[in-house]
Write a protein that holds these residues in place. Sequence first.
Motif, short mmCIF file in Angstrom:
data_model
loop_
_atom_site.label_atom_id
_atom_site.label_comp_id
_atom_site.label_asym_id
_atom_site.label_seq_id
_atom_site.Cartn_x
_atom_site.Cartn_y
_atom_site.Cartn_z
N ALA A 29 0.83 -1.20 0.00
CA ALA A 29 0.00 0.00 0.00
C ALA A 29 0.87 1.26 0.00
O ALA A 29 0.57 2.22 -0.72
N MET A 30 1.93 1.24 0.79
CA MET A 30 2.82 2.39 0.85
C MET A 30 3.54 2.59 -0.48
O MET A 30 3.65 3.72 -0.97
N LEU A 31 4.04 1.51 -1.08
CA LEU A 31 4.74 1.63 -2.36
C LEU A 31 3.81 2.11 -3.46
O LEU A 31 4.20 2.92 -4.31
N GLN A 32 2.59 1.62 -3.45
CA GLN A 32 1.63 2.06 -4.46
C GLN A 32 1.30 3.55 -4.29
O GLN A 32 1.23 4.29 -5.26
N THR A 33 1.14 3.99 -3.06
CA THR A 33 0.85 5.39 -2.79
C THR A 33 2.01 6.28 -3.24
O THR A 33 1.80 7.28 -3.93
N TRP A 34 3.23 5.92 -2.89
CA TRP A 34 4.39 6.73 -3.28
C TRP A 34 4.60 6.72 -4.79
O TRP A 34 5.01 7.71 -5.38
N PHE A 35 4.31 5.60 -5.44
CA PHE A 35 4.46 5.52 -6.89
C PHE A 35 3.47 6.45 -7.58
O PHE A 35 3.83 7.19 -8.50
N VAL A 36 2.21 6.45 -7.14
CA VAL A 36 1.20 7.31 -7.75
C VAL A 36 1.54 8.78 -7.52
O VAL A 36 1.44 9.60 -8.43
N ILE A 37 1.93 9.12 -6.30
CA ILE A 37 2.26 10.52 -5.99
C ILE A 37 3.47 10.98 -6.80
O ILE A 37 3.45 12.07 -7.39
N SER A 54 3.38 13.77 -9.77
CA SER A 54 4.16 14.98 -9.53
C SER A 54 5.16 15.23 -10.65
O SER A 54 5.30 16.37 -11.12
N VAL A 55 5.86 14.21 -11.08
CA VAL A 55 6.85 14.37 -12.16
C VAL A 55 6.15 14.76 -13.46
O VAL A 55 6.61 15.66 -14.17
N PHE A 56 5.03 14.12 -13.76
CA PHE A 56 4.30 14.45 -14.98
C PHE A 56 3.79 15.88 -14.95
O PHE A 56 3.94 16.63 -15.91
N SER A 57 3.18 16.29 -13.84
CA SER A 57 2.64 17.65 -13.74
C SER A 57 3.74 18.70 -13.76
O SER A 57 3.60 19.74 -14.44
N ALA A 58 4.81 18.47 -13.01
CA ALA A 58 5.91 19.43 -12.99
C ALA A 58 6.56 19.54 -14.38
O ALA A 58 6.89 20.65 -14.82
N LEU A 68 14.88 24.32 -15.29
CA LEU A 68 15.35 23.33 -14.32
C LEU A 68 15.04 23.73 -12.88
O LEU A 68 14.49 22.92 -12.12
N PRO A 69 15.34 24.97 -12.45
CA PRO A 69 14.95 25.35 -11.09
C PRO A 69 13.43 25.34 -10.89
O PRO A 69 12.94 24.94 -9.83
N PHE A 70 12.68 25.76 -11.91
CA PHE A 70 11.23 25.74 -11.81
C PHE A 70 10.72 24.31 -11.65
O PHE A 70 9.82 24.05 -10.86
N PHE A 71 11.30 23.37 -12.40
CA PHE A 71 10.90 21.96 -12.30
C PHE A 71 11.18 21.41 -10.89
O PHE A 71 10.33 20.73 -10.31
N ILE A 72 12.34 21.70 -10.35
CA ILE A 72 12.71 21.17 -9.03
C ILE A 72 11.81 21.74 -7.95
O ILE A 72 11.30 21.00 -7.09
N VAL A 73 11.57 23.04 -7.98
CA VAL A 73 10.71 23.67 -6.98
C VAL A 73 9.28 23.16 -7.09
O VAL A 73 8.64 22.81 -6.10
N LEU A 74 8.78 23.08 -8.31
CA LEU A 74 7.41 22.60 -8.51
C LEU A 74 7.27 21.13 -8.13
O LEU A 74 6.23 20.73 -7.59
N LEU A 75 8.29 20.33 -8.37
CA LEU A 75 8.25 18.93 -7.98
C LEU A 75 8.15 18.78 -6.47
O LEU A 75 7.34 17.99 -5.96
N VAL A 76 8.92 19.55 -5.73
CA VAL A 76 8.87 19.50 -4.27
C VAL A 76 7.50 19.94 -3.76
O VAL A 76 6.92 19.32 -2.88
N LEU A 132 0.18 17.30 -3.21
CA LEU A 132 -0.67 16.52 -4.10
C LEU A 132 -1.39 15.34 -3.44
O LEU A 132 -2.46 14.96 -3.92
N PRO A 133 -0.90 14.75 -2.36
CA PRO A 133 -1.62 13.61 -1.79
C PRO A 133 -3.04 13.91 -1.35
O PRO A 133 -3.93 13.07 -1.51
N LYS A 134 -3.30 15.09 -0.82
CA LYS A 134 -4.66 15.40 -0.35
C LYS A 134 -5.68 15.41 -1.50
O LYS A 134 -6.73 14.77 -1.39
N PRO A 135 -5.42 16.11 -2.63
CA PRO A 135 -6.39 16.03 -3.73
C PRO A 135 -6.50 14.64 -4.35
O PRO A 135 -7.59 14.25 -4.78
#
Length: 89
Positions: free
Chosen positions: A8-16, A20-24, A52-60, A66-69
């Motif tokens: 369950a934890m691995l699935q949750t982290w994989f989805v998040i 996140s990577v796709f959206s950023a 690159l800085p925008f991607f890193i900041v947005l990823l964090v 993102l988990p709440k939505p």
Amino acid sequence: MNWQRLYAMLQTWFVISLASVFSAGFYTVIVVGICRKVIGLSDSISVFGIGLPFFIVLLVVLVKYLPKPLRKAGMLSDDPESFGPWFKP
């Protein structure tokens, strides 16, 4: 921690992380395109200096908020029983 909670934890982290990577990446491509076309910056400055800085900041930010939505949308669940019939005892 049993293997059900680990799954369950691995699935949750994989989805998040995947969301996140796709959206950023998507928003970074838009920002870099705007910097190149509208502002007229060169490729190296717009990609490495701004993108690159925008991607890193947005990823964090997305990994943090993102988990709440995603839970609200039903894409994440902490209950191992909801992951499928193979978890039934």
